[in-house]
Write a protein that holds these residues in place. Structure first.
Motif, mmCIF file in Angstrom:
data_model
loop_
_atom_site.group_PDB
_atom_site.id
_atom_site.type_symbol
_atom_site.label_atom_id
_atom_site.label_comp_id
_atom_site.label_asym_id
_atom_site.label_seq_id
_atom_site.Cartn_x
_atom_site.Cartn_y
_atom_site.Cartn_z
ATOM 1 N N LYS A 36 0.833 -1.204 0.000
ATOM 2 C CA LYS A 36 0.000 0.000 0.000
ATOM 3 C C LYS A 36 0.868 1.255 0.000
ATOM 4 O O LYS A 36 0.564 2.229 -0.695
ATOM 5 C CB LYS A 36 -0.918 0.006 1.213
ATOM 6 N N GLY A 38 3.877 1.535 -1.220
ATOM 7 C CA GLY A 38 4.592 1.688 -2.476
ATOM 8 C C GLY A 38 3.703 1.960 -3.669
ATOM 9 O O GLY A 38 4.049 2.740 -4.556
ATOM 10 N N LEU A 39 2.540 1.327 -3.709
ATOM 11 C CA LEU A 39 1.680 1.442 -4.896
ATOM 12 C C LEU A 39 0.403 2.231 -4.636
ATOM 13 O O LEU A 39 -0.335 2.513 -5.570
ATOM 14 C CB LEU A 39 1.315 0.041 -5.398
ATOM 15 N N GLY A 40 0.121 2.584 -3.399
ATOM 16 C CA GLY A 40 -1.113 3.282 -3.087
ATOM 17 C C GLY A 40 -1.053 4.777 -3.337
ATOM 18 O O GLY A 40 -2.048 5.465 -3.213
ATOM 19 N N LYS A 41 0.115 5.287 -3.702
ATOM 20 C CA LYS A 41 0.249 6.729 -3.942
ATOM 21 C C LYS A 41 -0.390 7.088 -5.278
ATOM 22 O O LYS A 41 -0.406 6.308 -6.213
ATOM 23 C CB LYS A 41 1.722 7.119 -3.966
ATOM 24 N N THR A 42 -0.878 8.302 -5.353
ATOM 25 C CA THR A 42 -1.485 8.731 -6.615
ATOM 26 C C THR A 42 -0.431 9.265 -7.577
ATOM 27 O O THR A 42 -0.629 9.225 -8.780
ATOM 28 C CB THR A 42 -2.544 9.814 -6.356
ATOM 29 N N ASP A 44 3.962 9.452 -7.822
ATOM 30 C CA ASP A 44 5.044 8.512 -8.121
ATOM 31 C C ASP A 44 4.851 7.212 -7.361
ATOM 32 O O ASP A 44 4.500 7.197 -6.188
ATOM 33 C CB ASP A 44 6.396 9.125 -7.733
ATOM 34 N N LYS A 45 5.130 6.115 -8.055
ATOM 35 C CA LYS A 45 5.034 4.795 -7.444
ATOM 36 C C LYS A 45 6.416 4.391 -6.949
ATOM 37 O O LYS A 45 7.420 4.594 -7.624
ATOM 38 C CB LYS A 45 4.532 3.761 -8.459
ATOM 39 N N ASP A 46 6.480 3.828 -5.772
ATOM 40 C CA ASP A 46 7.734 3.351 -5.198
ATOM 41 C C ASP A 46 7.782 1.836 -5.363
ATOM 42 O O ASP A 46 7.312 1.080 -4.512
ATOM 43 C CB ASP A 46 7.820 3.750 -3.720
ATOM 44 N N PHE A 47 8.345 1.389 -6.483
ATOM 45 C CA PHE A 47 8.355 -0.034 -6.790
ATOM 46 C C PHE A 47 9.333 -0.809 -5.915
ATOM 47 O O PHE A 47 9.166 -2.001 -5.724
ATOM 48 C CB PHE A 47 8.673 -0.243 -8.272
ATOM 49 N N THR A 49 9.771 -0.364 -2.637
ATOM 50 C CA THR A 49 9.006 -0.699 -1.435
ATOM 51 C C THR A 49 7.995 -1.802 -1.734
ATOM 52 O O THR A 49 7.810 -2.718 -0.930
ATOM 53 C CB THR A 49 8.281 0.547 -0.894
ATOM 54 N N ALA A 50 7.361 -1.738 -2.881
ATOM 55 C CA ALA A 50 6.396 -2.766 -3.255
ATOM 56 C C ALA A 50 7.084 -4.115 -3.455
ATOM 57 O O ALA A 50 6.557 -5.157 -3.056
ATOM 58 C CB ALA A 50 5.659 -2.357 -4.524
#
Length: 85
Positions: A36, A38-42, A44-47, A49-50
């Motif tokens: 959440k 890493g990818l829950g941001k609207t 930039d995505k933090d891949f 962390t994901a």
């Protein structure tokens, strides 16, 4: 009649199974929070962390699998001790 060593072995196996379930479940929850984050941001995505979340979840799932195998082995052993006649 169970002897002391088999009783101790069964208790340790049950304890190990319970610990593995709690640790595995906790790791899966941590993995979901990492996904959440890493990818829950609207924006930039933090891949990274994901990806770490996915690895943590895989370790948690492995621990849950090990706990299930431990409990299945205990229950199979207990089923052999039940007299049938």
């Amino acid at each position: 009649m169970l002897d002391v060593l088999s009783l101790l072995k069964n208790l340790l196996n049950w304890g190990l199974g319970i610990v593995l379930v709690f640790v595995g479940g906790w790791l899966i929850l941590v993995a979901l929070f990492d996904l959440k984050a890493g990818l829950g941001k609207t924006g930039d995505k933090d891949f990274k962390t994901a990806g770490i979340g996915i690895l943590i979840g895989a370790v948690g799932a492995l621990l849950l699998y090990m706990a299930a195998q431990t409990w299945i082995g205990i229950l199979k052993g207990a089923g052999d001790n039940i007299p049938t006649s």
